[in-house]
Design a protein around this motif. Structure first.
Motif, PDB file in Angstrom:
ATOM      1  N   LEU A  86       0.990   6.465  -7.074  1.00 45.76           N
ATOM      2  CA  LEU A  86      -0.537   7.346  -7.689  1.00 45.76           C
ATOM      3  C   LEU A  86      -0.592   8.291  -7.950  1.00 45.76           C
ATOM      4  CD1 LEU A  86      -2.947   5.362  -5.699  1.00 45.76           C
ATOM      5  CD2 LEU A  86      -2.619   5.054  -7.931  1.00 45.76           C
ATOM      6  N   VAL A  89       2.752   1.602  -3.579  1.00 48.87           N
ATOM      7  CA  VAL A  89       1.044   2.158  -4.126  1.00 48.87           C
ATOM      8  C   VAL A  89       0.930   3.484  -4.762  1.00 48.87           C
ATOM      9  CG1 VAL A  89      -1.023   1.862  -5.210  1.00 48.87           C
ATOM     10  CG2 VAL A  89      -0.052  -0.048  -4.748  1.00 48.87           C
ATOM     11  N   GLN A  90       0.724   3.950  -2.873  1.00 46.60           N
ATOM     12  CA  GLN A  90       0.252   5.354  -3.188  1.00 46.60           C
ATOM     13  C   GLN A  90       1.755   7.051  -3.590  1.00 46.60           C
ATOM     14  OE1 GLN A  90      -2.457   6.685  -1.457  1.00 46.60           O
ATOM     15  NE2 GLN A  90      -3.086   4.315  -1.977  1.00 46.60           N
ATOM     16  N   ARG A  91       2.647   5.919  -3.154  1.00 44.03           N
ATOM     17  CA  ARG A  91       4.232   6.999  -3.775  1.00 44.03           C
ATOM     18  C   ARG A  91       3.923   6.955  -5.344  1.00 44.03           C
ATOM     19  NH1 ARG A  91       7.111   4.914   0.740  1.00 44.03           N
ATOM     20  NH2 ARG A  91       7.963   3.410   0.173  1.00 44.03           N
ATOM     21  N   VAL A 100       0.969  -1.118  -0.184  1.00 44.63           N
ATOM     22  CA  VAL A 100      -0.026  -0.209  -0.029  1.00 44.63           C
ATOM     23  C   VAL A 100       0.988   1.493   0.135  1.00 44.63           C
ATOM     24  CG1 VAL A 100      -1.772   1.274   1.430  1.00 44.63           C
ATOM     25  CG2 VAL A 100      -1.724  -1.369   0.992  1.00 44.63           C
ATOM     26  N   GLY A 101       2.214   0.992   0.871  1.00 44.08           N
ATOM     27  CA  GLY A 101       3.133   2.151   0.909  1.00 44.08           C
ATOM     28  C   GLY A 101       3.397   2.829  -0.273  1.00 44.08           C
TER      29      GLY A 101
END
Length: 460
Positions: free
Chosen positions: A459, A455-457, A452-453
């Protein structure tokens, strides 16, 4: 003497026998049905139907409505009368079944005598069910007693009902009579509801004790006597219980005595007629289904067996009966339901591979709103696939249907987790139990958090 030849002979007009007869006749088979007593069998006349009708009256009484004991009994018989036409001789004759109202006994491996009629059949289905077991307790023959076949005829309220047997029948009847104003004592030789999950059973037993029902466990009846107009039961450890009426609810015995099975080469065991996985007896032309087959004694099992027999006897298709997906329920308040393995059974079979998913009714908003927060859902899971489910609580007998579907179709927990339940509904407890299985795997996983970390960076 009349001689009849038929494709299929069904002996017994209870739930299983009627299902076979109706299905076979509508599919074009020539069918003869024998029933020497009441159409509909135990379920309609002495079991599922009258007991649930009495429980419904008792529930109304418990909610504060004035319910006369005799009126409750009238309700029982009205319910039976309403359902009876569906199981009647007239309906089945209308379906093309020849109904002979007499008992049958084998006179050869393929012939059965019923009164003045001798029937030769290509295939025979024994569906004679079971009867209440009357234990050989000293003194029992000197006192009046009831079984499930007579208890629903009582019109005068028992002052104090003694019940020998703390299984589902005993506990349902205990609560029904207590709510209708009777004092009730249950006398159980081992543990009450001993075949169910102990944690779930404790929820039910605590609720029943809170309503004033005395439940005496490890109380093996050793002598019964009548003293000064009262019935006394003495147990092996010296305890004595007194009451005005006695109900026996200690189990069932298969109805095989009239059948003359040895002439047909049909083997039996203590539990009933010996059958293989396809429900065939040692006489390959004869099947046995339902209670008389010595397995799980539930009406829905007899109906399930009927489908197995129809596939095999009518179409010649391979069909085997299983038990892993068969649910059952005890209709006390709260209800107790089970399908597949209990926690203890699952731990014994699967060991460290077992995971337990659980959700309490107290976390369900609809249960909170209705004041029905007692109970829980517990699901036994192996590698993401449920192998059993236990539910105790409001409408547990309804909620177990979902897990019965899951086990029957070998679905995974992800199928239940992906289901969308209407809000607020009690049925959401099942989805939340599935969520409880996945939550620690998602929220406590460092790998998930890392993904998740990343992917968030990335996106935009």
């Amino acid at each position: 003497m009349e001689h009849v030849r038929t494709d299929l002979l069904v002996i017994g007009g209870g739930s299983g026998g009627l299902s076979v007869a109706a299905g076979a006749a509508q599919m074009g088979a020539d069918v003869v049905l024998l029933e020497g007593h009441k159409m509909g069998g135990d379920c309609l006349n002495y079991g599922c139907v009258p007991s649930k009708a009495l429980l419904a009256s008792a529930k109304r009484a418990h909610s504060g409505q004035a319910v006369d004991f005799a009126a409750a009994r009238d309700h029982v018989h009205e319910v039976i009368a309403t359902i009876a036409p569906h199981d009647s001789v007239e309906r089945f004759e209308g379906l093309g079944v020849r109904v002979i109202q007499d008992y049958g006994a084998f006179v050869s491996p393929t012939k059965v005598q019923a009164g003045s009629t001798r029937i030769t059949a290509r295939r025979i289905v024994i569906a004679t069910g079971s009867s209440p077991l009357v234990p050989p307790i000293p003194g029992l023959d000197s006192v009046p007693y009831d079984t499930n076949e007579t208890i629903f005829e009582l019109r005068e309220k028992p002052a104090h009902l003694l019940i020998i047997g703390g299984g589902p029948i005993g506990m349902e009847m205990a609560q029904a009579h207590r709510r209708l104003g009777c004092a009730v004592t249950v006398i159980e030789g081992a543990k009450a509801l001993g075949k169910d999950d102990p944690e779930a059973a404790a929820v039910v037993l605590d609720a029943l004790r809170a309503e004033g029902i005395a439940i005496e466990e490890d109380a093996l009846a050793s002598e019964i006597r009548e003293q000064a107009g009262a019935i006394e039961i003495e147990t092996k450890d010296g305890r004595v219980f007194k009451g005005s009426h006695l109900l026996l609810a200690v189990g069932r015995k298969p109805n095989i005595d009239r059948l003359n099975l040895n002439v047909a080469g049909i083997e039996t065991t203590k539990a009933g007629i010996k059958v293989d996985a396809s429900l065939k007896t040692s006489n390959r032309r004869v099947y046995a289904i339902g209670d008389v087959a010595g397995g799980l004694q539930f009406t829905h099992v007899a109906g399930y067996h009927a489908g197995i027999v129809i596939r095999s006897a009518l179409f010649g298709l391979p069909a085997k009966a299983g038990t892993a997906h068969i649910p059952w329920a005890t209709y006390t308040d709260p209800e107790l339901a089970q399908v597949g393995l209990t926690e203890a059974e699952a731990r014994e079979r699967h060991g460290d591979r077992l995971d337990i998913a659980r959700f309490d009714y107290a976390g369900n908003d609809r249960a909170i709103a209705e004041g029905k927060t007692m109970g829980f859902v517990k699901v036994m899971v192996v590698k993401g696939r449920p192998v059993g489910a236990t539910i105790v609580g409001h409408q547990a007998g309804e909620h177990i249907n979902l897990w019965a579907l899951v086990l029957a179709n070998k679905l995974k927990m992800s199928a239940v987790a992906g289901m969308v339940s209407p809000y607020p509904s009690l049925g959401e407890v099942n989805k939340r139990a599935a969520g409880a299985y996945f939550s620690p795997r998602l929220f406590a996983s460092k790998g998930v958090k890392r993904v998740v970390g990343l992917v968030q960076r990335w996106l935009p």
